[in-house]
Design a protein around this motif. Structure first.
Motif, mmCIF file in Angstrom:
data_model
loop_
_atom_site.group_PDB
_atom_site.id
_atom_site.type_symbol
_atom_site.label_atom_id
_atom_site.label_comp_id
_atom_site.label_asym_id
_atom_site.label_seq_id
_atom_site.Cartn_x
_atom_site.Cartn_y
_atom_site.Cartn_z
ATOM 1 N N ASN A 47 0.851 -1.182 0.000
ATOM 2 C CA ASN A 47 0.000 0.000 0.000
ATOM 3 C C ASN A 47 0.886 1.230 0.000
ATOM 4 O O ASN A 47 1.713 1.404 0.889
ATOM 5 C CB ASN A 47 -0.921 0.018 1.229
ATOM 6 C CG ASN A 47 -2.030 -0.990 1.102
ATOM 7 O OD1 ASN A 47 -2.534 -1.220 0.005
ATOM 8 N ND2 ASN A 47 -2.414 -1.608 2.207
ATOM 9 N N LEU A 48 0.700 2.075 -1.022
ATOM 10 C CA LEU A 48 1.489 3.288 -1.171
ATOM 11 C C LEU A 48 0.568 4.440 -1.537
ATOM 12 O O LEU A 48 -0.485 4.230 -2.138
ATOM 13 C CB LEU A 48 2.524 3.131 -2.291
ATOM 14 C CG LEU A 48 3.644 2.127 -2.072
ATOM 15 C CD1 LEU A 48 4.435 1.954 -3.357
ATOM 16 C CD2 LEU A 48 4.559 2.588 -0.971
ATOM 17 N N PRO A 49 0.987 5.668 -1.235
ATOM 18 C CA PRO A 49 0.203 6.813 -1.719
ATOM 19 C C PRO A 49 0.268 6.874 -3.245
ATOM 20 O O PRO A 49 1.280 6.524 -3.855
ATOM 21 C CB PRO A 49 0.894 8.024 -1.104
ATOM 22 C CG PRO A 49 1.825 7.497 -0.081
ATOM 23 C CD PRO A 49 2.078 6.063 -0.372
ATOM 24 N N LEU A 50 -0.817 7.327 -3.852
ATOM 25 C CA LEU A 50 -0.892 7.374 -5.309
ATOM 26 C C LEU A 50 0.219 8.220 -5.910
ATOM 27 O O LEU A 50 0.833 7.839 -6.912
ATOM 28 C CB LEU A 50 -2.262 7.913 -5.749
ATOM 29 C CG LEU A 50 -2.490 8.029 -7.246
ATOM 30 C CD1 LEU A 50 -2.352 6.673 -7.908
ATOM 31 C CD2 LEU A 50 -3.840 8.627 -7.533
ATOM 32 N N PHE A 51 0.538 9.367 -5.305
ATOM 33 C CA PHE A 51 1.595 10.214 -5.868
ATOM 34 C C PHE A 51 2.939 9.498 -5.868
ATOM 35 O O PHE A 51 3.732 9.666 -6.789
ATOM 36 C CB PHE A 51 1.689 11.553 -5.125
ATOM 37 C CG PHE A 51 2.340 11.481 -3.778
ATOM 38 C CD1 PHE A 51 3.705 11.608 -3.640
ATOM 39 C CD2 PHE A 51 1.577 11.284 -2.631
ATOM 40 C CE1 PHE A 51 4.316 11.555 -2.398
ATOM 41 C CE2 PHE A 51 2.175 11.232 -1.392
ATOM 42 C CZ PHE A 51 3.545 11.359 -1.263
ATOM 43 N N ALA A 52 3.181 8.660 -4.857
ATOM 44 C CA ALA A 52 4.453 7.922 -4.802
ATOM 45 C C ALA A 52 4.531 6.907 -5.931
ATOM 46 O O ALA A 52 5.583 6.733 -6.561
ATOM 47 C CB ALA A 52 4.610 7.243 -3.455
ATOM 48 N N VAL A 53 3.413 6.254 -6.216
ATOM 49 C CA VAL A 53 3.390 5.267 -7.298
ATOM 50 C C VAL A 53 3.656 5.957 -8.639
ATOM 51 O O VAL A 53 4.472 5.496 -9.445
ATOM 52 C CB VAL A 53 2.033 4.526 -7.324
ATOM 53 C CG1 VAL A 53 1.929 3.635 -8.550
ATOM 54 C CG2 VAL A 53 1.842 3.716 -6.059
ATOM 55 N N ILE A 54 2.988 7.082 -8.874
ATOM 56 C CA ILE A 54 3.149 7.783 -10.153
ATOM 57 C C ILE A 54 4.562 8.351 -10.291
ATOM 58 O O ILE A 54 5.207 8.190 -11.337
ATOM 59 C CB ILE A 54 2.087 8.889 -10.295
ATOM 60 C CG1 ILE A 54 0.702 8.236 -10.408
ATOM 61 C CG2 ILE A 54 2.370 9.767 -11.502
ATOM 62 C CD1 ILE A 54 -0.445 9.210 -10.373
ATOM 63 N N LEU A 55 5.060 8.990 -9.244
ATOM 64 C CA LEU A 55 6.414 9.555 -9.323
ATOM 65 C C LEU A 55 7.472 8.464 -9.466
ATOM 66 O O LEU A 55 8.457 8.639 -10.188
ATOM 67 C CB LEU A 55 6.697 10.430 -8.112
ATOM 68 C CG LEU A 55 5.906 11.735 -8.042
ATOM 69 C CD1 LEU A 55 6.249 12.498 -6.767
ATOM 70 C CD2 LEU A 55 6.159 12.595 -9.249
ATOM 71 N N VAL A 58 7.464 7.376 -13.064
ATOM 72 C CA VAL A 58 8.141 8.369 -13.908
ATOM 73 C C VAL A 58 9.655 8.267 -13.736
ATOM 74 O O VAL A 58 10.405 8.290 -14.727
ATOM 75 C CB VAL A 58 7.638 9.798 -13.587
ATOM 76 C CG1 VAL A 58 8.519 10.847 -14.239
ATOM 77 C CG2 VAL A 58 6.196 9.960 -14.022
ATOM 78 N N MET A 59 10.132 8.136 -12.504
ATOM 79 C CA MET A 59 11.579 8.034 -12.271
ATOM 80 C C MET A 59 12.160 6.778 -12.909
ATOM 81 O O MET A 59 13.247 6.821 -13.503
ATOM 82 C CB MET A 59 11.872 8.057 -10.770
ATOM 83 C CG MET A 59 11.727 9.423 -10.164
ATOM 84 S SD MET A 59 12.352 9.518 -8.485
ATOM 85 C CE MET A 59 10.970 8.861 -7.585
ATOM 86 N N ILE A 60 11.441 5.658 -12.810
ATOM 87 C CA ILE A 60 11.920 4.421 -13.435
ATOM 88 C C ILE A 60 11.949 4.584 -14.954
ATOM 89 O O ILE A 60 12.899 4.151 -15.615
ATOM 90 C CB ILE A 60 11.055 3.224 -13.008
ATOM 91 C CG1 ILE A 60 11.324 2.901 -11.539
ATOM 92 C CG2 ILE A 60 11.329 2.003 -13.875
ATOM 93 C CD1 ILE A 60 10.398 1.863 -10.944
#
Length: 118
Positions: A47-55, A58-60
């Motif tokens: 479980n992660l915050p949505l912004f962390a998943v999206i960022l 993008v970084m990957i």
């Protein structure tokens, strides 16, 4: 203040503000599952915050793109290395030829003048 710092501020400050606003607006938690056979109750999930998943995605993506670009440019780096080695070899050869020419001029200058027939 240099132009580079000014441009970094003009780009960096709005980008940082955008990222903070994005993170605040997308705080909700999402479940990331790594079990393709049981999507309802995955054996391995985070479980992660949505912004962390999206960022993170993008970084990957940026990292993978950078590695791919670096790998594609391998032949150009190899050619540049060989050209640098050739330049170094030619500079050494030129310096040796200059020294030999200077030594030859000095040797000719040291010879006695030829006698003229009268």
């Amino acid at each position: 203040m240099t132009l580079r710092r000014l441009l970094a501020g003009l780009v960096g400050v709005p980008l940082a503000l955008f990222l903070v606003l994005f993170a605040v607006a997308n705080r909700q938690s999402v479940q990331i599952g790594f079990d393709p056979f049981s999507p309802e109750a995955p054996a391995l999930a985070v479980n992660l915050p949505l912004f962390a998943v999206i960022l993170l995605a993008v970084m990957i993506g940026v990292l993978v793109g950078g590695v791919a670009a670096w790998a594609r440019q391998g032949k150009w780096r190899k050619e540049a290395r060989s050209k640098r080695a050739e330049v170094a070899r030619l500079e050494t050869e030129t310096e040796r030829a200059r020294r030999d020419a200077a030594a030859a001029r000095n040797a000719v200058a040291a010879l006695p003048a030829p006698k003229r027939a009268a």
